[in-house]
Design a protein around this motif. Structure first.
Motif, short mmCIF file in Angstrom:
data_model
loop_
_atom_site.label_atom_id
_atom_site.label_comp_id
_atom_site.label_asym_id
_atom_site.label_seq_id
_atom_site.Cartn_x
_atom_site.Cartn_y
_atom_site.Cartn_z
N ARG A 32 -32.21 15.75 -49.37
CA ARG A 32 -31.22 15.44 -50.40
C ARG A 32 -30.72 14.00 -50.27
O ARG A 32 -30.51 13.31 -51.27
CB ARG A 32 -30.06 16.44 -50.33
CG ARG A 32 -30.43 17.79 -50.93
CD ARG A 32 -29.24 18.71 -51.03
NE ARG A 32 -28.90 19.31 -49.74
CZ ARG A 32 -29.44 20.41 -49.27
NH1 ARG A 32 -30.36 21.04 -49.96
NH2 ARG A 32 -29.06 20.89 -48.10
N ILE A 33 -30.51 13.56 -49.04
CA ILE A 33 -30.09 12.18 -48.82
C ILE A 33 -31.15 11.20 -49.32
O ILE A 33 -30.84 10.21 -49.98
CB ILE A 33 -29.78 11.94 -47.32
CG1 ILE A 33 -28.49 12.68 -46.93
CG2 ILE A 33 -29.67 10.45 -47.02
CD1 ILE A 33 -28.20 12.67 -45.45
N ALA A 34 -32.40 11.49 -49.05
CA ALA A 34 -33.49 10.61 -49.49
C ALA A 34 -33.53 10.52 -51.01
O ALA A 34 -33.80 9.45 -51.56
CB ALA A 34 -34.83 11.11 -48.94
N GLU A 35 -33.26 11.64 -51.69
CA GLU A 35 -33.23 11.61 -53.15
C GLU A 35 -32.14 10.67 -53.66
O GLU A 35 -32.36 9.90 -54.61
CB GLU A 35 -32.99 13.01 -53.70
CG GLU A 35 -34.18 13.93 -53.62
CD GLU A 35 -33.89 15.28 -54.22
OE1 GLU A 35 -34.86 15.93 -54.67
OE2 GLU A 35 -32.72 15.71 -54.23
N VAL A 36 -30.97 10.75 -53.06
CA VAL A 36 -29.86 9.89 -53.49
C VAL A 36 -30.18 8.43 -53.18
O VAL A 36 -29.92 7.53 -53.99
CB VAL A 36 -28.54 10.32 -52.82
CG1 VAL A 36 -27.41 9.37 -53.20
CG2 VAL A 36 -28.17 11.74 -53.23
N GLN A 37 -30.75 8.19 -52.02
CA GLN A 37 -31.08 6.81 -51.64
C GLN A 37 -32.08 6.18 -52.60
O GLN A 37 -31.98 4.99 -52.90
CB GLN A 37 -31.63 6.78 -50.21
CG GLN A 37 -30.59 7.05 -49.14
CD GLN A 37 -31.19 7.21 -47.76
OE1 GLN A 37 -32.30 7.72 -47.62
NE2 GLN A 37 -30.47 6.78 -46.74
N ASN B 162 -20.67 21.57 -51.83
CA ASN B 162 -21.69 21.74 -50.80
C ASN B 162 -22.74 20.65 -50.89
O ASN B 162 -23.22 20.15 -49.85
CB ASN B 162 -22.35 23.12 -50.92
CG ASN B 162 -21.43 24.25 -50.52
OD1 ASN B 162 -20.42 24.03 -49.83
ND2 ASN B 162 -21.74 25.46 -50.94
N TRP B 163 -23.14 20.27 -52.10
CA TRP B 163 -24.12 19.19 -52.26
C TRP B 163 -23.55 17.88 -51.73
O TRP B 163 -24.24 17.14 -51.01
CB TRP B 163 -24.54 19.06 -53.72
CG TRP B 163 -25.52 17.96 -53.95
CD1 TRP B 163 -26.88 18.03 -53.77
CD2 TRP B 163 -25.24 16.63 -54.39
NE1 TRP B 163 -27.45 16.80 -54.07
CE2 TRP B 163 -26.46 15.94 -54.46
CE3 TRP B 163 -24.06 15.97 -54.74
CZ2 TRP B 163 -26.55 14.60 -54.85
CZ3 TRP B 163 -24.14 14.63 -55.13
CH2 TRP B 163 -25.38 13.97 -55.19
N ILE B 164 -22.31 17.58 -52.08
CA ILE B 164 -21.68 16.35 -51.59
C ILE B 164 -21.62 16.35 -50.08
O ILE B 164 -21.95 15.34 -49.42
CB ILE B 164 -20.28 16.19 -52.21
CG1 ILE B 164 -20.38 15.85 -53.70
CG2 ILE B 164 -19.47 15.12 -51.48
CD1 ILE B 164 -19.07 15.90 -54.45
N ASP B 165 -21.20 17.47 -49.48
CA ASP B 165 -21.14 17.53 -48.02
C ASP B 165 -22.50 17.30 -47.38
O ASP B 165 -22.59 16.73 -46.29
CB ASP B 165 -20.59 18.89 -47.58
CG ASP B 165 -19.10 19.05 -47.85
OD1 ASP B 165 -18.42 18.03 -48.09
OD2 ASP B 165 -18.61 20.19 -47.83
N SER B 166 -23.55 17.72 -48.05
CA SER B 166 -24.89 17.58 -47.47
C SER B 166 -25.40 16.15 -47.50
O SER B 166 -26.30 15.79 -46.74
CB SER B 166 -25.89 18.50 -48.20
OG SER B 166 -26.24 17.99 -49.47
N ILE B 167 -24.85 15.31 -48.39
CA ILE B 167 -25.33 13.92 -48.46
C ILE B 167 -24.40 12.93 -47.76
O ILE B 167 -24.74 11.74 -47.65
CB ILE B 167 -25.55 13.46 -49.92
CG1 ILE B 167 -24.24 13.38 -50.68
CG2 ILE B 167 -26.57 14.36 -50.61
CD1 ILE B 167 -24.33 12.61 -51.98
N CYS B 168 -23.24 13.38 -47.31
CA CYS B 168 -22.32 12.49 -46.59
C CYS B 168 -22.64 12.55 -45.10
O CYS B 168 -22.38 13.57 -44.45
CB CYS B 168 -20.87 12.91 -46.83
SG CYS B 168 -20.29 12.67 -48.51
N ARG B 169 -23.23 11.47 -44.58
CA ARG B 169 -23.57 11.47 -43.15
C ARG B 169 -23.29 10.09 -42.56
O ARG B 169 -23.81 9.08 -43.03
CB ARG B 169 -25.03 11.84 -42.94
CG ARG B 169 -25.34 12.01 -41.43
CD ARG B 169 -26.79 12.29 -41.17
NE ARG B 169 -27.26 13.48 -41.83
CZ ARG B 169 -28.53 13.85 -41.87
NH1 ARG B 169 -29.45 13.10 -41.27
NH2 ARG B 169 -28.90 14.95 -42.50
#
Length: 198
Positions: free
Chosen positions: A79-84, A106-113
């Motif tokens: 999911r992070i790679a998709e946003v990037q 839940n989606w937002i929490d998964s991409i915040c790292r």
């Protein structure tokens, strides 16, 4: 232009936020038809919430993770790679109980790292997803725009800005619970906003 569309209504069919998100994407693609479009329907493929297994996995080195932990982190990584790789985010965001849906949270929490999509510096936090634009299609049963009851817009501006996405435009469809005529007016107003999107 690479577009990532996230539809966060709990409804698989008939969600106004999804309808408007689709129309935003169509508007964007008329001006820039080339590129990719990735669409996620969170009602059909929900993102699991961040839980103890995920938090523990993020705190240890990858080689010591259990297979379950490795799989959960791999899902977040994807999911992070998709946003990037996206140039534009389009979020369909209905209001549930004065906030965003659990699906969207839940989606937002998964991409915040930390260290990946944001980092802490001596001058404070810095978002690492800079240079992107976001459009948010908001659907509400009541009338909450610019009122203290609207927690969605401040939250989404804050979290997207924290990740480095400062260019955010909102499209509103409000009063959807007030009857058919109100729905017609709300959709017409939202479509006027979509027509003027930069």
């Amino acid at each position: 232009m690479n577009i990532l569309q996230i539809n966060s209504s709990a409804r698989s069919q008939g969600a106004v936020s999804t309808l408007l998100a689709n129309e935003i994407v169509a508007r964007l693609r008329t001006e820039k038809p080339h590129g990719s479009l990735t669409v996620h329907e969170l009602a059909q493929n929900p993102v699991s919430p961040v839980d103890e297994a995920v938090l523990q996995a993020l705190m240890i080195s990858p080689e010591t993770r259990t297979p379950e932990q490795a799989q959960r982190i791999a899902e977040h990584d994807a999911r992070i790679a998709e946003v990037q790789s996206a140039d534009v985010l389009v979020l369909g965001a209905p209001m549930y109980n004065f906030g965003v849906t659990s699906q969207l949270k839940n989606w937002i929490d998964s991409i915040c790292r930390a260290g990946v999509t944001f980092r802490y510096t001596e001058k404070g936090p810095e978002g690492l997803l800079k240079g992107k634009r976001a459009y948010v299609a908001l659907a509400r049963g009541g009338m909450h725009r610019t009122s203290p009851l609207d927690t969605q817009v401040p939250y989404l501006r804050t979290v997207l800005g924290f990740l480095g996405i400062d260019d955010v435009q909102f499209v509103y469809a409000e009063g959807l619970g007030y009857g058919e005529e109100a729905v017609t007016r709300a959709l017409a107003a939202a479509r006027e906003e979509i027509a003027t999107l930069a």
